[in-house]
Design an enzyme around this catalytic site. Structure first.
Site, PDB file in Angstrom:
ATOM      1  N   ASP A   1       0.788  -1.237   0.000  1.00 34.99           N
ATOM      2  CA  ASP A   1       0.000   0.000   0.000  1.00 34.99           C
ATOM      3  C   ASP A   1       0.822   1.290   0.000  1.00 34.99           C
ATOM      4  OD1 ASP A   1       0.855   0.246   2.738  1.00 34.99           O
ATOM      5  OD2 ASP A   1      -0.842  -0.998   3.356  1.00 34.99           O
TER       6      ASP A   1
ATOM      7  N   HIS B   1       6.596  -7.986  -1.086  1.00 32.24           N
ATOM      8  CA  HIS B   1       5.517  -8.449  -1.964  1.00 32.24           C
ATOM      9  C   HIS B   1       5.248  -7.458  -3.098  1.00 32.24           C
ATOM     10  CE1 HIS B   1       3.753 -11.260   1.390  1.00 32.24           C
ATOM     11  NE2 HIS B   1       4.941 -11.630   0.963  1.00 32.24           N
TER      12      HIS B   1
ATOM     13  N   CYS C   1       8.029  -6.738 -22.820  1.00 37.10           N
ATOM     14  CA  CYS C   1       9.163  -5.912 -23.272  1.00 37.10           C
ATOM     15  C   CYS C   1       9.779  -5.086 -22.144  1.00 37.10           C
ATOM     16  CB  CYS C   1       8.739  -5.004 -24.420  1.00 37.10           C
ATOM     17  SG  CYS C   1       7.717  -3.613 -23.910  1.00 37.10           S
TER      18      CYS C   1
ATOM     19  N   SER D   1       1.471 -11.765  11.375  1.00 30.72           N
ATOM     20  CA  SER D   1       1.396 -13.009  12.146  1.00 30.72           C
ATOM     21  C   SER D   1       2.536 -13.958  11.761  1.00 30.72           C
ATOM     22  CB  SER D   1       0.035 -13.668  11.963  1.00 30.72           C
ATOM     23  OG  SER D   1      -0.293 -13.724  10.596  1.00 30.72           O
TER      24      SER D   1
HETATM   25 ZN   LIG Z   1       5.516  -4.222 -23.889  1.00 30.52          ZN
END
Ligand SMILES: [Zn+2]
Length: 250
Positions: free
Chosen positions: A104, A119, A130, A194
């Site tokens: 976030d 993450h 590309c 956790s």
């Molecule tokens: Zn592309």
């Protein structure tokens, strides 16, 4: 084992290289529902399906019907007192690195500089074919202009954000940075995780194995609870503000 904000403040005051590790629990106080909790988005959508690499590749329109409103939702929330306290601890030279499972960007928006996002994050859009990269604004503009809601690269392939999907490899650079930070930490403060998902579940063990100390601030239980120097079961925002107050008083 202590359970007070004052004890956590004392532990941090002694630290020479504190590292903070955060999960979804720190952002629920900003109004972002933990996707695993009741009423979360995942009750309407099956995450393994809609937020997966398979869906992104096979049915990008379904993927983007889920993903596009979530970007607006995350952009509309603000960092909370816990994010702000973590940023303040970095400004004071106590916290060296923030490792987060969250996508976030609330740590960065609160002012944290050294943030490792294991993450991925909503930082940009890019093309898997590309490798062309665009800003998030540009990614959203392309999605909104497309009839099927799918942002496309100039090469024609569908674009994705920097958020790591189910079935996608974690960003190697961030994982290495997280382990590097853990290896150097003499104190690790876990907030709102956790500690059930790798690689984050391994990091407190890295700190402890090298003689570092562990503090955990979550409302739920973790497998490391019995190995903590400080263990606080309470909300992140009020606790971290109390920690700041205790540091000022000391
Ligand atoms: Zn592309």
């Amino acid at each position: 084992m202590s359970d007070s904000p004052a004890a956590l403040a004392a532990l941090l005051a002694e630290a020479e290289h504190a590292v903070v590790l955060t999960g979804a629990g720190i952002s629920t106080e900003s109004g972002i529902p933990d996707f695993r909790s009741a009423g979360g988005l995942w009750e309407t959508y099956d995450p393994m399906k809609v937020a997966s690499m398979g869906t992104f590749m096979d049915d990008p329109a379904l993927f983007w019907r889920f993903h596009r409103p979530r970007i607006d939702m995350l952009g509309a929330v603000d960092p909370n007192p816990a994010h702000q306290a973590v940023a303040e601890l970095e400004r004071r030279g106590i916290v060296k690195t923030v490792i987060t499972q969250n996508i976030d960007r609330l740590h960065s928006r609160a002012g944290s500089q050294e943030v490792v996002e294991v993450h991925g994050s909503l930082d940009r859009g890019y093309c898997l074919r590309c490798e062309h990269t665009v800003s998030m604004d540009e990614l959203c503009a392309r999605a909104d202009a497309a009839e099927d809601g799918v942002p496309r690269c100039d090469c024609g392939f569908q674009m994705k954000s920097g958020v790591v999907l189910f079935g996608e490899q974690l960003p190697m650079e961030a994982i290495e940075a997280a382990y590097d930070a853990a290896e150097r930490a003499d104190v690790m403060l876990v907030i709102g995780s956790s500690l059930q998902v790798t690689p984050v579940s391994q990091l407190p063990g890295v700190v402890l194995a090298r003689g570092g100390r562990l503090a955990i601030l979550t409302e739920s239980e973790t497998d490391y609870d019995h190995r903590c120097t400080v263990r606080i079961h309470h909300k992140a925002g009020p606790t971290m503000q109390a920690v700041l107050a205790a540091l000022k008083a000391a």
